[in-house]
Design an enzyme around this catalytic site. Structure first.
Site, mmCIF file in Angstrom:
data_model
loop_
_atom_site.group_PDB
_atom_site.id
_atom_site.type_symbol
_atom_site.label_atom_id
_atom_site.label_comp_id
_atom_site.label_asym_id
_atom_site.label_seq_id
_atom_site.Cartn_x
_atom_site.Cartn_y
_atom_site.Cartn_z
ATOM 1 N N ASP A 47 0.821 -1.203 0.000
ATOM 2 C CA ASP A 47 0.000 0.000 0.000
ATOM 3 C C ASP A 47 0.860 1.259 0.000
ATOM 4 O O ASP A 47 2.088 1.208 0.164
ATOM 5 C CB ASP A 47 -0.931 0.011 1.219
ATOM 6 C CG ASP A 47 -2.205 -0.787 0.976
ATOM 7 O OD1 ASP A 47 -2.433 -1.189 -0.180
ATOM 8 O OD2 ASP A 47 -2.956 -1.014 1.943
ATOM 9 N N LYS A 69 -3.443 3.549 -2.293
ATOM 10 C CA LYS A 69 -4.614 4.413 -2.400
ATOM 11 C C LYS A 69 -4.287 5.733 -1.732
ATOM 12 O O LYS A 69 -3.939 5.780 -0.566
ATOM 13 C CB LYS A 69 -5.835 3.781 -1.727
ATOM 14 C CG LYS A 69 -6.241 2.440 -2.289
ATOM 15 C CD LYS A 69 -7.480 1.937 -1.570
ATOM 16 C CE LYS A 69 -7.805 0.526 -1.989
ATOM 17 N NZ LYS A 69 -6.802 -0.431 -1.505
ATOM 18 N N MET A 182 -8.030 9.213 8.508
ATOM 19 C CA MET A 182 -8.496 9.703 7.202
ATOM 20 C C MET A 182 -9.480 10.863 7.355
ATOM 21 O O MET A 182 -10.494 10.925 6.660
ATOM 22 C CB MET A 182 -9.140 8.561 6.398
ATOM 23 C CG MET A 182 -8.203 7.398 6.130
ATOM 24 S SD MET A 182 -9.051 5.930 5.491
ATOM 25 C CE MET A 182 -9.915 5.355 6.968
#
Length: 265
Positions: A47, A69, A182
């Site tokens: 990732d 991502k 996030m």
């Protein structure tokens, strides 16, 4: 479509997928088992938030696949990653799915394992130091404290539908620490909702960017002023938001000096 390896002893049998937590950034925070599996892997699917130097542990002949991502930028959609792991298990004996932090804490690890289980692919999970624990430790404040926080809550600041529609009543309670993953894009809304649902504007709060690394930056303020101070400092992702009384200990307990770490690296 990946084809089975003809040199494999039992090409019809699936290999094992190891869901490995890569920790919060500092490679020294890898678990021993994580480091060993990375070094043994035939293929690694990694990732975006994998610390510098961690991939250096891989074998020179290992296949390395980036599946990172970032905000509004996905190299591979999640469904494609899920099915890629199934395909790789038909080709390789040891597949490492390497995720930042801990794979089961906002890492979509459960979604990936559901697909593997559905296809009969063997898997194992290797926990990692989650970003909340790593960032708080290196920023200089505990997540729990008998005088300040008897409850610890992890929340996502970005839901699957793109909203920040959370259980604010439960999050805005005294004597607890709340960590938002996030959530930087919604920092203003998070602060407003926490205040609107009962927390005083003076409640300590902070943001840690790229925690545990030589690029770490920390902003500590209160709910009323945090958004402005974060914008003034130019803080961007990846970063975590912390809310709670434990943040008032940060000036006293801060120990990590990113610049000194960079000079001795």
């Amino acid at each position: 479509m990946l084809m089975p390896d003809p040199n494999r002893t039992h090409p019809a049998l699936p290999g094992t997928v190891y869901l490995v937590g890569g920790g919060p950034g500092d490679p020294d925070l890898l678990t021993v088992r994580a480091a060993r599996l990375i070094a043994q892997a035939d293929v690694l699917v990694y990732d975006h938030l994998i610390g510098d130097g961690i991939l250096d542990l891989a074998r020179p002949d290992a296949e390395i696949i980036y599946a990172g991502k970032e905000a509004s930028k996905h190299t591979l959609p999640q469904d494609d990653i899920n099915h890629l792991l199934v395909q790789l298990a038909q080709k390789y004996r040891c597949v490492v799915r390497l995720k930042g932090g801990d794979p089961f804490i906002f890492g979509r690890g459960g979604e990936e394992l559901e697909i593997l289980a559905r296809h009969g692919v063997p898997f194992q999970v290797v926990p990692g130091v989650t970003a909340a624990a790593g960032c708080a430790a290196y920023a200089g404040f505990p997540l729990t404290h008998r005088d300040h926080a008897q409850v610890l809550v992890f929340a996502t600041g970005h839901l699957k539908d793109g909203t920040v529609n959370l259980d604010w009543q439960a999050l805005a309670r005294p004597k607890q620490t709340v960590v938002f993953y996030m959530g930087i894009a919604g920092l203003g809304e998070i602060s407003r909702q926490m205040i609107a649902h009962g927390l005083p504007p003076q409640t300590p709060a902070g943001v840690v960017q790229q925690g545990t690394t030589r690029q770490q930056r920390v902003v500590v303020a209160d709910l009323a002023t945090l958004e402005a101070k974060v914008q003034e400092a130019g803080i961007t992702t990846p970063a975590l938001i912390f809310v709670g009384g434990v943040l008032q200990l940060q000036p006293q307990l801060s120990w990590f000096e990113p610049q000194a770490a960079a000079e001795t690296a």
